[in-house]
Design an enzyme around this catalytic site. Sequence first.
Site, mmCIF file in Angstrom:
data_model
loop_
_atom_site.group_PDB
_atom_site.id
_atom_site.type_symbol
_atom_site.label_atom_id
_atom_site.label_comp_id
_atom_site.label_asym_id
_atom_site.label_seq_id
_atom_site.Cartn_x
_atom_site.Cartn_y
_atom_site.Cartn_z
ATOM 1 N N ASN A 1 0.866 -1.232 -0.058
ATOM 2 C CA ASN A 1 -0.062 -0.120 0.001
ATOM 3 C C ASN A 1 0.654 1.253 -0.028
ATOM 4 O OD1 ASN A 1 -1.843 2.130 0.611
ATOM 5 N ND2 ASN A 1 -2.164 1.142 2.767
ATOM 6 N N TRP A 2 0.967 1.833 -1.141
ATOM 7 C CA TRP A 2 1.925 2.937 -1.263
ATOM 8 C C TRP A 2 1.368 4.258 -0.721
ATOM 9 C CZ3 TRP A 2 3.727 2.915 -7.276
ATOM 10 C CH2 TRP A 2 4.579 1.753 -7.424
ATOM 11 N N LYS A 3 0.122 4.368 -0.184
ATOM 12 C CA LYS A 3 -0.511 5.408 0.453
ATOM 13 C C LYS A 3 -0.248 6.686 -0.455
ATOM 14 C CE LYS A 3 0.059 3.365 4.777
ATOM 15 N NZ LYS A 3 0.129 3.309 6.310
ATOM 16 N N SER B 1 3.625 -2.265 10.639
ATOM 17 C CA SER B 1 5.119 -2.208 10.747
ATOM 18 C C SER B 1 5.777 -3.694 10.647
ATOM 19 C CB SER B 1 5.349 -1.942 12.271
ATOM 20 O OG SER B 1 4.859 -0.578 12.445
ATOM 21 N N GLY C 1 2.958 -1.243 4.472
ATOM 22 C CA GLY C 1 2.852 0.276 3.953
ATOM 23 C C GLY C 1 4.295 0.631 3.782
ATOM 24 N N GLY C 2 5.055 1.151 4.898
ATOM 25 C CA GLY C 2 6.163 1.689 4.467
ATOM 26 C C GLY C 2 7.372 0.869 3.753
ATOM 27 N N HIS D 1 -9.577 1.412 5.109
ATOM 28 C CA HIS D 1 -8.142 1.468 5.974
ATOM 29 C C HIS D 1 -8.517 2.605 6.960
ATOM 30 C CE1 HIS D 1 -3.943 2.668 6.595
ATOM 31 N NE2 HIS D 1 -3.607 1.593 6.076
ATOM 32 N N GLY E 1 2.958 2.015 11.121
ATOM 33 C CA GLY E 1 4.019 3.069 11.001
ATOM 34 C C GLY E 1 5.062 3.339 12.000
ATOM 35 N N GLU F 1 -6.456 4.948 7.975
ATOM 36 C CA GLU F 1 -6.193 6.343 7.704
ATOM 37 C C GLU F 1 -7.467 7.004 6.905
ATOM 38 O OE1 GLU F 1 -2.753 5.562 5.725
ATOM 39 O OE2 GLU F 1 -1.666 4.989 7.706
ATOM 40 N N GLU G 1 -5.433 -4.809 10.919
ATOM 41 C CA GLU G 1 -4.172 -3.718 10.987
ATOM 42 C C GLU G 1 -4.530 -3.024 12.308
ATOM 43 O OE1 GLU G 1 -2.484 -2.486 7.206
ATOM 44 O OE2 GLU G 1 -4.209 -1.183 7.423
HETATM 45 P P1 PGA Z 1 2.986 0.282 7.735
HETATM 46 O O1 PGA Z 1 1.746 0.545 7.266
HETATM 47 O O2 PGA Z 1 3.633 -0.944 7.085
HETATM 48 O O3 PGA Z 1 3.832 1.478 7.384
HETATM 49 O O4 PGA Z 1 2.986 0.120 9.161
HETATM 50 C C1 PGA Z 1 0.600 -0.583 6.955
HETATM 51 C C2 PGA Z 1 -0.690 0.034 6.479
HETATM 52 O O5 PGA Z 1 -1.255 1.049 7.002
HETATM 53 O O6 PGA Z 1 -1.180 -0.685 5.712
#
Ligand code: PGA
Length: 252
Positions: free
Chosen positions: A9-11, A212, A233-234, A94, A170, A96, A164
Site C-alpha cells: 500500500n503505497w499510500k 510495521s 505500508g512503509g 483503511h 507506521g 487512515e 491492522e
Molecule cells: P506500515 O503501514 O507497514 O507502514 O505500518 C501498514 C498500513 O497502514 O497498511
Amino acid sequence: MATNIVIGNWKLNPDASKEAKKLFLGISKLASKMKRTQVVVAPPFVYTSLCQTKSKKLALGAQDVFWAEQGAYTGEISVTQLKDLGVKFVIIGHSERRALGESNEMINRKVRATLNAKLTPILCIGESAHDQQGAYLAFLSNEIRAGLKGVSKSELSKIIIAYEPIWAIGKRQADAMTPRQLHETVLYIQKILSETFGRDVSKKVRIIYGGSVGGQNAGDLMEHGQINGFLVGGASLSVETFAPILKAVDSI
Ligand code: PGA
C-alpha cells in the site's frame, strides 16, 4: 490451501510518476521470482495506468473506491473505472480513511460494490488500543459485522480481511504485534466470521496482517500468527525493504 498474498500500500507516495514507474518495475522483478505468493501493488489512483503488468504473480490494487457507478460525486472513483484499468484488489476502510470520517456504513457499501464488480475487497479492521480487558475484541467484532452486512456466504470466500491494529501502524518493527497476540486475534476474527456465516465458508476467508511489517518480523508473524500474508505500508516503498518480506512469505 489458499495462496498467500502480500499487498504493498503505497499510500500518498511517491511524489512523481517517474519514481512510481521505477518502483513498480522493481517490484515486478521481485514478484516474478515468487513461487506461491501473490503480490499486489496499490498505488495512488493517478499512477494506476502507469503500473501495468501482464504477470500473473503481480496484480494491481486500489487504495479506495466509491460505491456509486456514476453521477455527481466530485473526486470519487468507481469500481468500473478501476476495473477498466486492470485493478483486481481494492483496499477498503483503511484506518487512515476511517480517521478522515469514513463510517462502517460507507465501508459496507464499498465492499458490496466491489463484490458486485467481481473485484476482491480487502476489508481493513483494527483497534486503536489493545487493552488488557479485551474491549478491543467487541470493537473488532462490530467492524467485521458492519463491514460485511448483506454479504452472502458465497461472496464471503472472495473477501480478504486485513487486520491492522492502529497502534502498530507506521512504527518500528519492534513495535509491531507479537506473533502470539496476532494468533489470538486471528482466532477471534475466525470465530466472529463463523458465527455470522458458518464455519466452512469462514475458513476460506484469507486473513492478513498489517502494521510495521519488515524483513525481521515477517517470517515469525507469518508462521506463528496463522495468517495468509501482509498489507505493507512503509516497507513497500523500496525494493530493498519489500524484498525480504516477500521472500519470508514465499518460503512458508
Ligand atoms: P506500515 O503501514 O507497514 O507502514 O505500518 C501498514 C498500513 O497502514 O497498511
